[in-house]
Design a protein around this motif. Sequence first.
Motif, PDB file in Angstrom:
ATOM      1  N   ARG A  28     -32.860  -3.276  19.634  1.00  0.00           N
ATOM      2  CA  ARG A  28     -32.443  -4.543  20.222  1.00  0.00           C
ATOM      3  C   ARG A  28     -31.186  -4.399  21.085  1.00  0.00           C
ATOM      4  NH1 ARG A  28     -32.524  -8.769  15.266  1.00  0.00           N
ATOM      5  NH2 ARG A  28     -30.683  -7.545  14.703  1.00  0.00           N
ATOM      6  N   PHE A  29     -30.835  -3.144  21.376  1.00  0.00           N
ATOM      7  CA  PHE A  29     -29.610  -2.881  22.124  1.00  0.00           C
ATOM      8  C   PHE A  29     -29.880  -2.301  23.507  1.00  0.00           C
ATOM      9  CE2 PHE A  29     -25.831  -0.227  23.078  1.00  0.00           C
ATOM     10  CZ  PHE A  29     -24.856  -1.224  23.042  1.00  0.00           C
ATOM     11  N   THR A  30     -30.863  -1.390  23.562  1.00  0.00           N
ATOM     12  CA  THR A  30     -31.167  -0.703  24.816  1.00  0.00           C
ATOM     13  C   THR A  30     -32.334  -1.379  25.504  1.00  0.00           C
ATOM     14  OG1 THR A  30     -30.497   1.356  23.746  1.00  0.00           O
ATOM     15  CG2 THR A  30     -31.610   1.536  25.858  1.00  0.00           C
ATOM     16  N   GLU A  31     -32.206  -1.581  26.807  1.00  0.00           N
ATOM     17  CA  GLU A  31     -33.253  -2.244  27.570  1.00  0.00           C
ATOM     18  C   GLU A  31     -33.965  -1.255  28.490  1.00  0.00           C
ATOM     19  OE1 GLU A  31     -31.485  -5.467  29.663  1.00  0.00           O
ATOM     20  OE2 GLU A  31     -31.000  -6.626  27.852  1.00  0.00           O
ATOM     21  N   GLY A  32     -35.113  -1.687  28.984  1.00  0.00           N
ATOM     22  CA  GLY A  32     -35.826  -0.908  29.984  1.00  0.00           C
ATOM     23  C   GLY A  32     -36.508   0.310  29.413  1.00  0.00           C
ATOM     24  N   GLU A  33     -36.611   1.338  30.242  1.00  0.00           N
ATOM     25  CA  GLU A  33     -37.364   2.528  29.867  1.00  0.00           C
ATOM     26  C   GLU A  33     -36.707   3.320  28.744  1.00  0.00           C
ATOM     27  OE1 GLU A  33     -37.295   5.789  32.716  1.00  0.00           O
ATOM     28  OE2 GLU A  33     -35.818   4.660  33.908  1.00  0.00           O
ATOM     29  N   PHE A  34     -35.444   3.055  28.480  1.00  0.00           N
ATOM     30  CA  PHE A  34     -34.755   3.789  27.420  1.00  0.00           C
ATOM     31  C   PHE A  34     -34.830   3.083  26.067  1.00  0.00           C
ATOM     32  CE2 PHE A  34     -32.616   5.005  31.394  1.00  0.00           C
ATOM     33  CZ  PHE A  34     -32.835   6.378  31.352  1.00  0.00           C
TER      34      PHE A  34
END
Length: 695
Positions: free
Chosen positions: A414-420
């Motif tokens: 719930r912290f990193t967005e997108g492709e990562f």
Amino acid sequence: MKTILSFLFSITFCLNFFAQNTTLKDSVTQLREVIVIDTLTAKNAIGIIPSKIIGASVFNNYSPVDFIGAINQVSGVYALSGALNTNRITIRGVGSRTPFGTDKLRLYYNNIPVTNGTGFSTIEAYDLENLTSVEIIKGPKGSSFGTNLGGAIILNTKKLENRPTAFTNKTTIGSYGLIKNNLAFTHNQNDLYLSFQYGHMEIDGYRENNRFERDGYLLNTIYRLSKKSEIGILFNHIDYSAQIASSINQSDFDEDPTQAAFTWKNAQGYEDNNYSLIGVSHTYRPTGNLTNTSSVFYTYLDHYEPRPFNILDEYTNGFGFRNLFSGTLNISDKALTYTFGGELYKDEYTWGTFENLYEQNNGNGSLKGERLSDNKEFRTQINGFATAGYSFSEKLTAQIGLNINKTKYDFRDRFTEGEFNKSAQRNFKTLFLPSMDLRFTPSAQSQFYLNISRGFSNPSLEETLTPSGVINPDIQQEIGMNYELGTKLTNKDQKMQLRIAVYLMPINNLLVAKRIDDDQYIGRNAGKTEHKGLDLDWNYTFYLSPKISIAPYFNYSFSAHKFIEFTDEEAEQDYAGNSLTGVPKHKINLGLQSTFGNGFYANITHQFVDSIPLTDANSIYSDSFNVLNAKLGYATSLNDHFNLGIHFGVNNITNTTYAQSVLINASSFGGNAPRYFYPGNNTNYYGGVQLKYTL
């Protein structure tokens, strides 16, 4: 080892002398309940094959603070304790490779599962003084209790039967600023039983940054609705905070074992926990040959832990149900016993990490900074189980069992967005875990048994992740087969008991946790291990007079565990044939329990732990050690309503410097020496008073 042999020789000489010069009085029966080591015959867990049950006679050997000491008296079990809040229990070598905490076994509290969704158990959350007994299943024999490779531990609270209304208060004080108080109220009235206990403990600890403080509440009530039906409510709440001294390196251990690890001391690292368990159960007996017990439960853990490298903030909501049918059927004038049922456990684990700015906090310890991660995981375990036992004759009984397990993890980043973003699911295949038991009883004084069973261990959360923090789709559950042959022998008057078990348990898909950063581990299936060994338990009760008795006991574990296939790809080393890391080859617990007709008793316990390989290469070992403890007590009735008890004990009488726990394959960061050792306490004392008022 010479100390052990000389001590054994002295005991043997004394016992032979007493045996040859003592006459047993037939009228002496009361002392046996207090002195004899608790029965090995399992009434609860696994039917015809014995588990180990320890209770008051074992608990009374140790300080009311020393839960781990009581568990360590069981052969085949080795519990390591870095502190009151840092324990790791291994059974026949399973769980020895876990860096911190206890996993690969199943923990139950009054038959309610309290192991979390990835297999971790926190036995330090429970107060020894609230328990009547602890039942230990070694290996995956318990079809109804999870079939984990390490087995299961079942904690049982105070007995219910024939207990009058009473108030009991027990206070213990001791070294390192120990203060412990346990207040209990029990009440029986017609169809209602109620027990409530409140306990408080605080202790500064032997080492720096080592203070521990705990408050606990336990409510246990049962109401009989009818002759066939009863309902029970269980509520257990623990609130504790514990400073963390952490492990230290060899040089610091030799120089001053009381010191805390440098960074943990500067960060004033600690953990703060609030844990609650609520359970409601219903037992129904429609006939004399059938019983059904159903329970629903909820658990909550709020954990906050500032570490030098970051601050961990987490909470877990767990819930589930357990349903068990048990009964008998008459077939050709013989009884077929059976059980079947199921267990569902689900939890929601939410955790995040934050910067720890302790170095910028002017020596005031940890300071919360910016968020580093925010994660949530949904975890589900389903166990279905059934057993059937049949006596072909008075001497031969067979039992078959089956456990079906399904485990699923759903990880949310719930912290990193997108492709990562690292969100992913892991759905393990359904496991079928059978068991087969035979018991042969040629006489009332001898019993032999055979067990063949299949078990498993789930990977922990860290072991399911790759170095980049993404779920590893290739990680597999550990699978093993247990082959066990054992015997129980007694003499005609039941004064002597001897139990021996030999076992072989090969495990495939060995889970290896590798540390790649201060707070980051990864897992992989690295090969195979072979767990083989011998467990021996012996005890004898000598009556020196109608009122005086002594009961020596001797428990021995031989653990010849090794790697069959294991290659460390990073180190380019093949460790096949090496001894399993973290397990002593020999462990001995022996002692004497004595009672006197005037209310006095005296117990002495001795533990020997062999050297432990600390690295997979077997290049570094811990030192073997011997620890000697003693306890004296007195109990009397002041009048028809008041009972008084007094006790005094000394731990580590010889002031041995030893490692009570070790960290295997410790890494070195920043050029510092690896920190392998958690020092045990030096000579310490405790004493207490118990006052009981009965209406």
